[in-house]
Structures are given as C-alpha cells and as structure tokens.
Design a protein around this motif. Structure first.
Motif, PDB file in Angstrom:
ATOM      1  N   PRO A  19     -26.737 -74.345 -17.938  1.00  0.00           N
ATOM      2  CA  PRO A  19     -26.553 -72.925 -18.256  1.00  0.00           C
ATOM      3  C   PRO A  19     -25.097 -72.584 -18.563  1.00  0.00           C
ATOM      4  N   ILE A  20     -24.887 -71.834 -19.642  1.00  0.00           N
ATOM      5  CA  ILE A  20     -23.548 -71.483 -20.102  1.00  0.00           C
ATOM      6  C   ILE A  20     -23.024 -70.294 -19.305  1.00  0.00           C
ATOM      7  N   ALA A  21     -21.720 -70.345 -18.955  1.00  0.00           N
ATOM      8  CA  ALA A  21     -21.060 -69.265 -18.213  1.00  0.00           C
ATOM      9  C   ALA A  21     -21.835 -68.927 -16.950  1.00  0.00           C
ATOM     10  N   GLY A  22     -22.370 -69.956 -16.310  1.00  0.00           N
ATOM     11  CA  GLY A  22     -23.202 -69.725 -15.133  1.00  0.00           C
ATOM     12  C   GLY A  22     -22.627 -70.267 -13.848  1.00  0.00           C
ATOM     13  N   GLY A  23     -21.365 -70.708 -13.853  1.00  0.00           N
ATOM     14  CA  GLY A  23     -20.780 -71.252 -12.638  1.00  0.00           C
ATOM     15  C   GLY A  23     -21.262 -72.638 -12.289  1.00  0.00           C
ATOM     16  N   MET A  24     -21.799 -73.377 -13.291  1.00  0.00           N
ATOM     17  CA  MET A  24     -22.335 -74.714 -13.030  1.00  0.00           C
ATOM     18  C   MET A  24     -21.559 -75.811 -13.750  1.00  0.00           C
TER      19      MET A  24
END
Length: 736
Positions: A492-497
């Motif tokens: 996931p993009i821009a998801g803290g992952m």
C-alpha cells in the motif's frame, strides 16, 4: 598467589593450564606468550591512542590482554575455546581488577565475527550496580542511553544475580562470575552453519525506552578501531582478511604471525613470495614487517619463528569481492600467464577486450600485477557482464515503535521492532545507456491498478530505487553507468508500510546482480542506511530490532506465523506531517508523550514487550528477555503470536485522522487481537489469531466507508532477494 597487576609468567601459564586441564593444541594454534618484553613491544608497535578500543583475537591465557588493559585501553577479546574464554575474566580479576569493566569477552570463531558482535558500550553509569550491568543486554548497552534512562529501564535496587552458561558442556561458572566486578561474556557457538548464540542471563525485566536518544553512531563509534593479536598460525590469513572485511572501523592492525606468513603478507609485486594473501591484504594498504619474534617467548615452544606485521588501514571504493575473485582466478596456476588463467574463467572472446580496457598485458603473470590492476580488471569485467536482474522486497509493520525527540540533525531517534510481511515490491534493473523508470501497481491477481498522480509526477532522481542504484554504482566506482528500472508495487502506497524503502532494497539487490558487482551484504547495508531508515529492514526481512534512526538492524527470531489484516485509507497521510504533529504534541525535546495509549513498555504494565521479546499479552507470567541463535549479536525470541502492539505515532495519526481510531475499534470488535496505526499511517494493522479470523476481520472492515482496500497476509517473510521472473506468484488476498 600472584599479586594483582602482575603479568602472566611462564610459571603462571603452566599452573593455569594444569588447573584448567588445558593441553595446548596445534589445531587451535595454542602457543602462549610469556615474555613480558615481547608483550610490551607489541603494544608499543600498535601506537594506540589513549583509551582505544582494541580487538584481540586468541587471547589465550590473557598475557597480551593484561598488557593492553594496563595501557588503559578497552579490550574486546575473541576466544574460540570456551574454557579459555571462561577463564580470562578470572585472570584479569586476579591481576588487574580495576580493568574488569574495560574487558569484553566473546567466545567465538574470529572468522565469523560481525560488526554487531564486536559493538560494545562498556561505560555505564556507576550508579547502576555491577550485577545489573552484567545482566544488561548488549543490544541496549550499545544504544548509548544516558544514566537516567538506564535507571528508568532497570528500576531501583539490585537485580537478582544469575550466571550465563557459555555452552551446555562448560563447567559451572566459578565464584568470580557472581562477583560484583564480573563482566558479561557473549558466546557465539562456532558451528559451520554460521548460526550464533549469545549466552545471557534471564533478567527480571528490560524495557524499551519511552524516549530513545540518538546514538552518536550505533555501529561505527563502538566498534574496535585497532586489531592487536597473536593470531593462530593455521588460520592467520583467513581470519585477518575476514576481520578487515567485516569491521570497517579498523584503523590499524598489529598482529604476530608465523614468519613465512608475515613475509607473504608484506610481499610486493614481482617478488617470489607475492601471491594471493599479498594482493588481497593490499586492498587495505601496504603491510610491513615490524620485527622478528623468537620462538623461545612461547609455551609450548613452536617449531618456527614469528614476526610482527603492521598495517595502517585505508578504505577503497567498492567491488572488493569481485576484485578478490579476479585475484583468485589470476593466481589459479602461478606459473601460467594471465591469459591462461583467465580463459579458464571468462569467455575467450572477451578476454582481449577486458585486458585492453584495463591496460593489462595478458602475457604477464599474476605476481606482476598490483591491487590497482586487479581492481581495474574487476571493474571492466563488471561492465562487460551486465544483464537484467529482478528482485523483490517485502513491506513491513511495526510491532513496536518508540520515537525520541528530534535531534540536532532534524531526525527522530527510534527503537522499533519490525516484522516483514507477505506484500511484495518487485524491481527489475536493466543496464542501459540512460536513466529511465516505469512503475505499475497491481493487485494480488495481477490486475493493474491506477498509479497515484503523485507517483506519476515524481522526478526520476527523487525515486528511492533510482537513488539506491546510483549510490551502489558510485560506491563501486561506476558513477556514469545507467540503468532502466521497472517497479511493480503491491505494498500500500503512503500507508506507513515502507513500500518505497522496499523498492530501494529490491533495487540494490537487483542492481548488484545485474551489473555483476558482487557487493557483500554488509556493504549493501551501509549503502541502505544512507537511503533511509526502513531500507535496511527491507534488506534484512523477518523480524528485526531497529536502533539509531531505526536503520541499525538486529535480527529477531519468531517461531510463529502472525496473521494480519491491513486496512488502507482512500488518501495517504504525510510522514513529515505526522512527525511534525508528534513533535508539537510532545512539546519539544524535553517532553514525553503522556496520552492514555502511550503505555511505557514495561512488563508490569502489561504491554507484553520486553526489549523486543513479544509475549502473550494475556499472560501475566512473562518470559523475560533471552538472546538465542541465528544472527549476531543474537536473536530475541518472539514466543507467541498474540502480541500487544505499540506505536508512539498512533495517537498523533488518530488526531490527524479521527476515523482511524474507529477503524481500530471495529477491528477489535470483529475479533482482532489488537489493532494499531502502522508506522506513520494511515494504514491500520490488525493482528489476528488465525487466517480464518483475519478473513473475518477483513470482511467487516471492507464494509467501512473509511477503508479503500483490505489485505490479508502474514509474516514474517524473508528480506530482499533475487527472483527468476518479474512476476512473482500471487500470495496476498485483497478484499474490496
């Protein structure tokens, strides 16, 4: 009885050997120095600055160890024999008790040492009892916390004094091991698999700090800067080459070796003794003879004389492994020409062009080439043998994240426990005439998703994967080489992952293979740390403890599969914005977050996290910290998948996006064991007890208007690695 401060004499050596039932063996190169003048000469030759950190290999009965400690230096002593490693602190305690806190003993094969093994913070606050210092885990000891924080972690009063066991077969620790001035002994089991064990006590509790402080330099500052040793004759060359490769902190080497070995190490091109050891040691500088040593200063007396070899270490650009491969092949048949040796390794059609580009005569023999010639050959060969390579790297979730106040550099020191999860970024690197980049997003079925506009508009030079490949090529002396990079995104993009960091890690691994660079894992990690805090974790994979800025990784062990649901939001959440809000909420450098969910990570408060040791959050009888096998300096076991998660940024992200708190509540009501914002958000990580339970939670969250997608997956998984095809098999389940 020997008086304190007395050096170890020949009589002492015989008495100690008799008491310990030691019969010196040729296999371990056990010839003990007893001449005090020789020991003083070795220390003087090393020209050590005051309070230097010295690595000694093969300390034996402690003759040279005492000489170094008397000079006021810190000594990390690496001894492969468990009996001798066990006895060394006893010897120092009897003769130089005031130096005990400057001694660090590792029972290990020196040919398997890593930077993490040797990293050491011996200076701790005197207010902390010796018993607690002995119990204090080396991972935290190296994190450079101040005395106030150490007291916070350790609590008041004395910890129970327990004793580490070096090996199961070792006799019970002697009385000195329980004395107030005894030191901790790290044990690395010398096995061919490379697995390591750090013997440690079971303390009552050790906690992650509520506010980590920034290490000056977690790795480089606390590594030995000097190698001073009487190396075992039979392994002197491989041990020396390994330590120079593994410890970038070394500035000077002074070793005693067999005379013939020393002559080979110091030989110059064109001489009869110049060969593979001479060429390889020259990678770090010109070794020189620093004097002869008579065989009579040893017990037992060997059949050969010895020499001191000195080397002032300098660092050279990358391609060391590739250069050493060229050296090995060039010397394969010593009396043959370079052409005859290289054609057994390289395609005959390439050899003339390679030699011409490197400016080397194929009619020459290897002994006429210096290290610069071999290095240039390696660079030319790397350019000639380029091909497309594909690698993939996983996303991550923070099982625990502690954030310190912003430091002078503008960064937040972190202590984090990572888990890499089965969501992958795939990167293809192809050598090219100019730089280019393309990106796609796909779901678990391989169906294309729309790439966010911000990624479509991103300048190529700001992409982390591109920056990683450029840094690797520059490190290897190939700054003008270009590549085409293709990225397939599934994290996931821009998801803290850490999807962008996974891109960089996969790009490093793929480029290393595509350009034939043969850069080592240690070197890749150094480059990764320059790119960003999460890139080293994507290289490491599995479970890992991150210190410093979260970029110095220590592998952790976990015997259980953890099932996760990751719920992504419709729009991203800026990481800088989250940290800025966190700083504002904590009111600057001297404040500590006091929100209700900011639980101090301590066993008696039920967080279930003890220095990365994740335990059943419902279990009140916590199993304490225990280092175990698999990776130096040890692995923290993660014994149960039912964990209590923690994230200092959770409350900040929820204040910026209040709906995230509701998503966590819905997940726990649906059966999740715990739910928390992942990293800086806005992805919510939901830990579940089983795969079926995870699917149930995902179905419930999919009905929530706040959620864009839910992913059911598991961890831990391996870090960045090469794959055969650009399209890895579908391994994640997505529910819209």
């Amino acid at each position: 009885m020997s008086s304190p401060d007395k050096h170890v004499t020949l009589s002492d050596i015989r008495q100690i050997c008799q008491a310990l039932d030691i019969r010196p063996t040729k296999k371990l190169g056990q010839n003990f120095v007893h001449d005090h003048g020789t020991l003083q000469r070795i220390v003087a030759t090393a020209q050590l600055p005051p309070a230097s950190h010295v690595l000694e290999v093969g300390p034996g009965l402690g003759s040279l160890t005492l000489a170094l400690l008397k000079g006021g230096h810190r000594v990390t002593a690496c001894e492969i024999d468990p009996v001798l490693a066990n006895a060394l602190p006893n010897t120092v305690a009897a003769r130089l008790p005031e130096a005990m806190e400057r001694l660090h003993v590792i029972c290990a094969d020196a040919a398997r040492l890593t930077p993490e093994t040797c990293m050491w913070m011996p200076a701790v606050d005197k207010g902390v009892s010796a018993a607690r210092r002995r119990l204090f885990p080396p991972v935290i000891l190296r994190a450079q916390f101040d005395s106030e924080q150490m007291e916070q972690f350790l609590g008041a009063g004395d910890a129970p004094t327990t004793t580490a066991s070096l090996t199961d077969a070792r006799p019970a620790a002697p009385a000195w091991a329980q004395a107030e001035n005894s030191t901790e002994i790290q044990t690395v089991t010398p096995v061919t698999s490379g697995n390591a064990r750090v013997a440690s006590q079971k303390p009552d509790a050790f906690f992650l700090p509520a506010q980590p402080t920034t290490p000056a330099s977690l790795v480089d500052t606390h590594l030995p800067e000097y190698l001073v040793a009487n190396l075992p004759y039979n392994v002197a060359v491989p041990v020396l080459l390994h330590l120079l490769s593994a410890l970038p902190s070394l500035r000077r080497v002074v070793v005693m070796v067999q005379r013939e070995v020393g002559e080979r190490l110091c030989a110059s091109p064109g001489s009869k003794t110049y060969g593979i050891p001479s060429a390889k040691i020259a990678w770090w500088g010109q070794a020189r003879m620093a004097g002869l040593v008579s065989r009579q200063v040893f017990w037992p007396v060997p059949h050969v004389d010895s020499v001191l070899v000195s080397l002032d270490v300098s660092q050279r650009a990358g391609l060391r492994a590739a250069t050493f491969e060229v050296i090995d092949h060039s010397f394969a048949m010593r009396r043959k020409t370079l052409r005859a040796n290289l054609k057994r390794w390289l395609p005959d059609s390439d050899i003339d062009a390679i030699a011409a580009d490197a400016g080397v005569s194929l009619q020459a023999r290897a002994e006429s080439l210096d290290i610069n010639d071999f290095h240039l050959l390696a660079r030319v060969i790397a350019r000639k043998h380029c091909d497309t390579a594909v690698a993939k790297a996983p996303g991550k979730v923070n099982l625990a994240l502690r954030c310190g106040a912003k430091d002078a550099r503008g960064y937040h020191p972190l202590v984090s426990v990572f888990q890499s999860v089965n969501l992958w970024e795939t990167v293809r690197v192809t050598p090219a005439d100019s730089w280019s980049l393309d990106m796609t997003m796909t779901d678990d079925k391989g169906q294309a998703l729309e790439l966010p506009q911000e990624l479509q508009d991103m300048p190529i030079d700001t992409n982390l994967a591109v920056r990683g490949v450029k840094a690797l090529l520059a490190y290897c002396g190939l700054p003008h080489t270009c590549a085409h990079i293709s990225i397939d995104k599934r994290v996931p993009i821009a998801g803290g992952m850490a999807g962008g960091s996974a891109d960089a890690a996969a790009a490093l691994v793929a480029a290393n293979a595509a350009f034939g660079l043969a850069v080592t894992e240690i070197e890749l990690h150094r480059i990764a740390r320059q790119l960003g805090a999460d890139v080293p974790n994507a290289l490491t994979g599995g479970n890992a403890l991150g210190l410093g800025y979260g970029d110095h990784m220590f592998r952790l062990e976990c015997a259980h599969t953890c099932w996760w649901v990751f719920a992504t939001a419709h729009t991203g959440l800026s990481t800088p914005a989250v940290f800025s809000a966190y700083d504002a909420h904590t009111r600057g450098a001297d404040a500590v977050c006091t929100s209700d969910t900011d639980r101090h990570i301590a066993a008696d408060e039920g967080s279930g996290l003890i220095l990365g040791n994740l335990v059943d959050c419902h279990d009140t009888d916590h199993e304490p910290f225990m280092l175990d096998s698999s990776c130096l300096p040890g692995c923290v076991a993660l014994p149960h998948p039912a964990l209590r998660l923690h994230n200092d940024l959770h409350e900040t992200a929820c204040r910026l996006r209040p709906e995230l708190r509701e998503v966590c509540a819905i997940a726990t009501r649906a059966g999740a064991l715990d739910a928390i914002v992942s990293g800086s958000g806005p992805t919510v990580a939901c830990l579940c007890a089983s795969e079926s339970g995870a699917h149930d939670v995902a179905k419930t969250l999919a009905k929530t208007t706040y959620i864009a997608h839910t992913y059911v997956t598991y961890g831990p998984v391996q870090g960045a690695h090469l794959v055969e095809t650009a399209q890895p098999p579908a391994q994640n389940t997505e529910t819209d």
